[in-house]
Design a protein around this motif. Structure first.
Motif, PDB file in Angstrom:
ATOM      1  N   VAL A 212       0.842  -1.205   0.000  1.00 38.96           N
ATOM      2  CA  VAL A 212       0.000   0.000   0.000  1.00 38.96           C
ATOM      3  C   VAL A 212       0.874   1.250   0.000  1.00 38.96           C
ATOM      4  O   VAL A 212       0.679   2.189  -0.779  1.00 38.96           O
ATOM      5  N   ALA A 213       1.863   1.239   0.891  1.00 38.30           N
ATOM      6  CA  ALA A 213       2.754   2.397   0.981  1.00 38.30           C
ATOM      7  C   ALA A 213       3.549   2.557  -0.306  1.00 38.30           C
ATOM      8  O   ALA A 213       3.780   3.682  -0.759  1.00 38.30           O
ATOM      9  N   ALA A 214       3.954   1.445  -0.895  1.00 40.79           N
ATOM     10  CA  ALA A 214       4.727   1.531  -2.133  1.00 40.79           C
ATOM     11  C   ALA A 214       3.893   2.206  -3.223  1.00 40.79           C
ATOM     12  O   ALA A 214       4.362   3.076  -3.944  1.00 40.79           O
ATOM     13  N   ARG A 215       2.624   1.815  -3.310  1.00 47.85           N
ATOM     14  CA  ARG A 215       1.746   2.397  -4.318  1.00 47.85           C
ATOM     15  C   ARG A 215       1.625   3.902  -4.109  1.00 47.85           C
ATOM     16  O   ARG A 215       1.747   4.691  -5.038  1.00 47.85           O
ATOM     17  N   ALA A 217       3.687   5.779  -2.732  1.00 46.76           N
ATOM     18  CA  ALA A 217       4.959   6.459  -2.947  1.00 46.76           C
ATOM     19  C   ALA A 217       5.255   6.555  -4.440  1.00 46.76           C
ATOM     20  O   ALA A 217       6.313   7.018  -4.831  1.00 46.76           O
ATOM     21  N   VAL A 219       5.141   3.883  -6.688  1.00 51.39           N
ATOM     22  CA  VAL A 219       5.679   2.671  -7.301  1.00 51.39           C
ATOM     23  C   VAL A 219       4.544   1.947  -8.021  1.00 51.39           C
ATOM     24  O   VAL A 219       3.436   1.852  -7.498  1.00 51.39           O
TER      25      VAL A 219
END
Ligand SMILES: Nc1ncnc2c1ncn2[C@@H]1O[C@H](COP(=O)(O)OP(=O)(O)OP(=O)(O)O)[C@@H](O)[C@H]1O
Ligand SMILES: [Mg+2]
Lengths: 331, 524
Positions: A212-215, A217, A219
């Motif tokens: 979720v955090a990657a998305r 950010a 990514v």
């Protein structure tokens, strides 16, 4: 549970430090201890350049497929299709070389491309259709087994395998190092560089760490996951090719058992150096533990069943010790 | 019901009786980091005891020790005058303590009653749990704390406030004599917070002590009779009575006076419109929102929790797709298919839920800061490998400029205190300097010193031409920070405040505007 908790109360900082070290270096200490023990017990047969080269040569195929699997688990998914895929790839390459008389380099490229396609299909089912990766890759793997039987009609391809094909795996190159080892070093080295040292590798780690955090950010999570499956698929193809070359035949199910070995290596690796995270170097250590364990038992003539018992036991003990050590050290 | 809530001045604390809890010189180190160097405090039965301190001061660590989740290296804990060892969370419960951590504990798939009874020994008949008898016992307690949902309803879809009440109810069912609340109002709307205060006072009146942790000093002053202050792992002050006032608290927290950043926001020249949304809708949370965001301005979005602000931010950032409406960025049509596309177009988002949505807890600070800036941290175009030295120095700079409390840049973010985690989440985007930066509750859980610093950094970004959108539920935050404020209610923008009109009072007032009535007054 509560016994552990209560005894933890009395742990001195020193004990905790030791536990912390054990959690990170336990597998490496175990590997070294095993090598030392075997060397003492069997000084003529075990600690020789020949034997070590042999062990590495044998283990290279498992290391390559486990290296690929590492990428799939780093992005937070499981790939259960690799063993079945490698079996199919083995039959296919033998067929392409023996029946279709394709030049070997072309056949290799075709099969590795197929490995990539299988990874693509896995990744697509998981990310776009949102099927759990265990189910998706188990399903795909089963289908691949069916295809392998269909292609070979259940009969191994043995006759007419050209010497050049056998040399893929059996040959030696630089300073007489077996090809398998060279390929393994190139593959694992490349994967390590990719994951640890490139920007793409940072994104790969981010997706596994918190999708979720990657998305959020920025990514592209789906693309990274698909990439993980593709790499896993390509490594399975490479292992399938080298195994067929080593066996000199294409046999359905020949590579199936690599699935278990690869998983054992990857999870042993997660207990190495980093706190429960999957990484390429850890996988290498995990594969070495399994390889030397088997080799030692072989030298002492231990029966086959004990080797399986050993593999299972090492896995549970090593991963268990690491996670227990970690939780005690952190309290 | 309401009569039971005693309001008014908190009773003066002079513990005549034996304190319920005494903690004496508690110390705790994690690896080499000394989180607690010696803290002491005592809590009388029925007392509302405040606990404050800067980010990383050791508040949560102290709580985790009381809860049996961590074990102290040194020190003594007494309960009812008897020395006790809290080896496990179960032991803490047996001793009469209950904890409401900031990450609320609940299981989404279960009913209200099942959630209340989580981990509580249950009545059974013939070996089966007797839910009916349990419901009979629990019902009065649920009424007392004001749970309006039926006990057999699923907790899915309940608001944070209601989940919070379930946690309180669980504490009461366990017959807790001390309830510890770690930053309870961080995600509650103002009216919900009022309700919480009433419940806390009611608990106190009935003899249950409360240890109340918060960065919001107004709440602390309003509720607590005695306040302990932690600084750098030590208890440095205990304030009560006349000594208990805002300046004294601030001084004890930061260890010196603090420049109070007054509202300095003058009407400044603003740049061109960078981002524009018209009639943006995603039912049911966002309904026909139109706004313009200029370069160099800080635009605030106020309103109650649940007004649709976070959902609006997600639409702007491409995390969700709108049902209808249009967006433009720098004069061109803008339809982000994903956050990745939004980032490429020049946006950044600092989401509301830092642990779930922003951070990679097991990864280092450097990793977390660099993940949105990878393109700037390679050796060069022809050597696309990470430049680890550049990354380390970038992380070092960020740690210094945000005063992130950590040993070094390779410390895993999960080991930082809550407020320091938030600073890392913000630092990631400050590094990138996007055209448009959206911050959702940027200073939740951040101490007053760091809060001023974060505000200063936001202003600085705006001064250098960035367009900044800030969502905040803290009534004081937007007036401190923004040139202009839009207030949302029930998915619509109900008011625009500019320049001198931006005030705490105006924002709170507008938050309660009924958008329906507004529509009838001024048909769009
Ligand atoms: N598991 C851990 N490992 C290492 N260090 C830790 C761990 N937990 C906490 N710390 C360190 O202990 C210190 C105190 O942290 P704590 O969470 O108690 O602060 P806090 O007062 O609750 O701050 P905040 O207001 O930001 O929540 C911090 O410097 C933090 O980095
Ligand atoms: Mg905290």
């Amino acid at each position: 549970m509560s016994d552990v908790a209560i005894s933890a109360r009395r742990l001195s900082p020193g004990t905790k430090a030791v536990l912390g070290i054990f959690a990170r270096y336990g597998t490496i200490i175990g590997l070294l201890a095993m090598i030392v023990t075997f060397s003492i017990l069997s000084p003529q047969a075990f600690p020789t350049v020949n034997n070590f080269t042999n062990v590495l040569n044998q283990a290279s195929l498992a290391m390559i497929i486990a290296g690929g699997l590492t990428l799939a688990v780093v992005v937070g998914e499981l790939d259960l299709s690799i063993g079945f895929a490698a079996s199919l790839h083995g039959i296919l390459i033998t067929g392409l070389v023996v029946h279709d008389k394709l030049p070997i380099p072309l056949a290799v490229v075709i099969v590795i491309a197929l490995g990539a396609v299988i990874g693509l299909v896995n990744g697509f089912i998981v990310t776009k259709i949102k099927v759990n990766s265990v189910i998706a890759t188990l399903g795909v793997g089963t289908i691949l087994t069916g295809l392998a039987f269909a292609y070979s009609a259940g009969v191994p391809i043995v006759a007419g395998v050209p010497e050049a094909f056998l040399q893929l795996s059996l040959g030696r190159w630089l300073f007489g190092i077996p090809n398998n080892i060279i390929v393994m070093i190139l593959v694992l080295g490349g994967l390590w560089l990719l994951v640890e040292r490139t920007p793409l590798g940072q994104e790969i780690q981010a997706v596994g760490g918190n999708a979720v955090a990657a998305r959020l950010a920025g990514v592209n999570v789906d693309r990274i996951k698909i990439l993980g499956f593709v790499i896993s698929g390509m490594c399975a193809a490479l292992t399938g090719i080298l195994l067929a070359s080593r066996l000199g035949s294409g046999t359905a199910s020949a590579a199936d058992s690599y699935l278990l070995t690869a998983f054992a290596a990857v999870f042993l690796g997660s207990a190495t150096l980093r706190d429960g995270e999957f990484h390429v170097l850890g996988t290498l250590v995990g594969a070495l533990i399994i390889a030397f364990g088997f080799n030692g038992l072989n030298i002492f003539g231990a029966p086959t069943f004990s080797q399986y018992v050993l593999q299972g036991a090492i896995l549970i003990i090593a991963v268990g010790m690491a996670s227990l050590g970690r939780s005690l050290a952190e309290r | 019901m309401q009569a039971a809530f005693t309001r008014g001045a908190p009773q003066q604390a002079a513990p005549m009786t034996t304190p319920f809890l005494v903690a004496h010189d508690i110390a705790k180190a994690f690896g080499g980091a000394q989180a607690l160097k010696g803290v002491s405090l005592d809590i009388a039965p029925g007392e509302i005891h405040g606990l404050v301190g800067a980010n990383g001061a050791g508040k949560s660590t102290f709580i985790r020790i009381l809860a049996g989740l961590n074990h102290p290296d040194a020190g003594r804990i007494e309960i009812d005058g008897q020395s006790r060892e809290i080896a496990t969370p179960q032991r803490a419960t047996e001793l009469g303590m209950s904890f409401i951590h900031q990450e609320l504990a609940f299981v989404p798939g279960m009913t209200v009653l099942q959630n209340i009874m989580l981990g509580v020994p249950k009545k059974s008949r013939f070996g089966l749990t007797d839910w009916r008898a349990i419901a009979r016992d629990v019902a009065p307690i649920a009424r007392r704390v004001g749970i309006s949902a039926p006990l057999n309803a699923s907790v899915k879809g309940l608001s944070t406030a209601e989940i919070w009440l379930i946690n309180i109810c669980r504490a009461l069912v366990r017959k807790a004599r001390l309830i510890v609340m770690d930053e309870p109002t961080a995600s509650l709307a103002a009216s919900e917070a009022e309700r919480l205060f009433a419940i806390v006072r009611d608990l106190s009146a009935s003899g249950v002590a409360v240890l109340y942790i918060s960065h919001r000093l107004d709440e602390i002053l309003n509720l607590c009779s005695r306040v302990s202050v932690f600084r750098d792992g030590r208890s440095v002050a205990e304030l009560a009575g006349k000594e208990l006032n805002r300046p004294a608290l601030v001084e004890a927290i930061v260890g010196g006076a603090i420049r109070n950043p007054q509202r300095t926001v003058a009407a400044r020249p603003r740049g061109n419109v960078v981002m524009e949304a018209s009639k943006l809708t995603r039912a049911p949370k966002v309904r026909g929102v139109s706004l313009r965001l200029h370069a160099g301005e800080v635009l605030g979005i106020g309103g109650l929790v649940g007004a649709g602000r976070t959902e609006l931010a997600r639409l702007l950032f491409g995390a969700d797709r709108p049902d209808s409406g249009e967006m433009r960025l720098a004069g061109r049509s803008y339809q982000p298919a994903s956050p990745a596309a939004a980032v490429r177009a020049g946006l950044g988002l600092i989401p509301e839920e830092r642990r779930a949505e922003a951070l990679f807890l097991s990864k280092s600070i450097a990793f977390n800061l660099s993940i949105a800036n990878l393109d700037k941290l390679v050796h060069g175009r022809y050597l696309p490998l990470m430049n680890r030295r550049a990354r380390a120095s970038m992380a070092g700079d960020m740690i210094r400029s945000l005063s992130i409390k950590a040993r070094n840049a390779s410390t895993p973010v999960g080991r930082l205190s809550g407020g320091n985690q938030q600073k890392v989440a913000i630092g990631r985007w400050l590094q990138r300097t996007p055209k448009v930066l959206i911050l959702d509750e940027p200073t939740r859980g951040v101490d007053i010193g760091a809060r001023g610093e974060i505000h200063r950094l936001i202003r600085q970004q705006a001064d250098s031409g960035m367009a900044v959108l800030v969502i905040s539920s803290e009534p004081d935050e937007l007036p401190d920070l923004c040139d202009r404020v839009l207030v949302m209610a029930e998915g619509r923008i109900v008011r625009e405040l500019t320049g001198q009109a931006v005030s705490r009072k105006a924002i709170v007032e507008a938050s309660y505007v009924d958008p329906q009535a507004l529509m009838e007054d001024h048909p769009a």
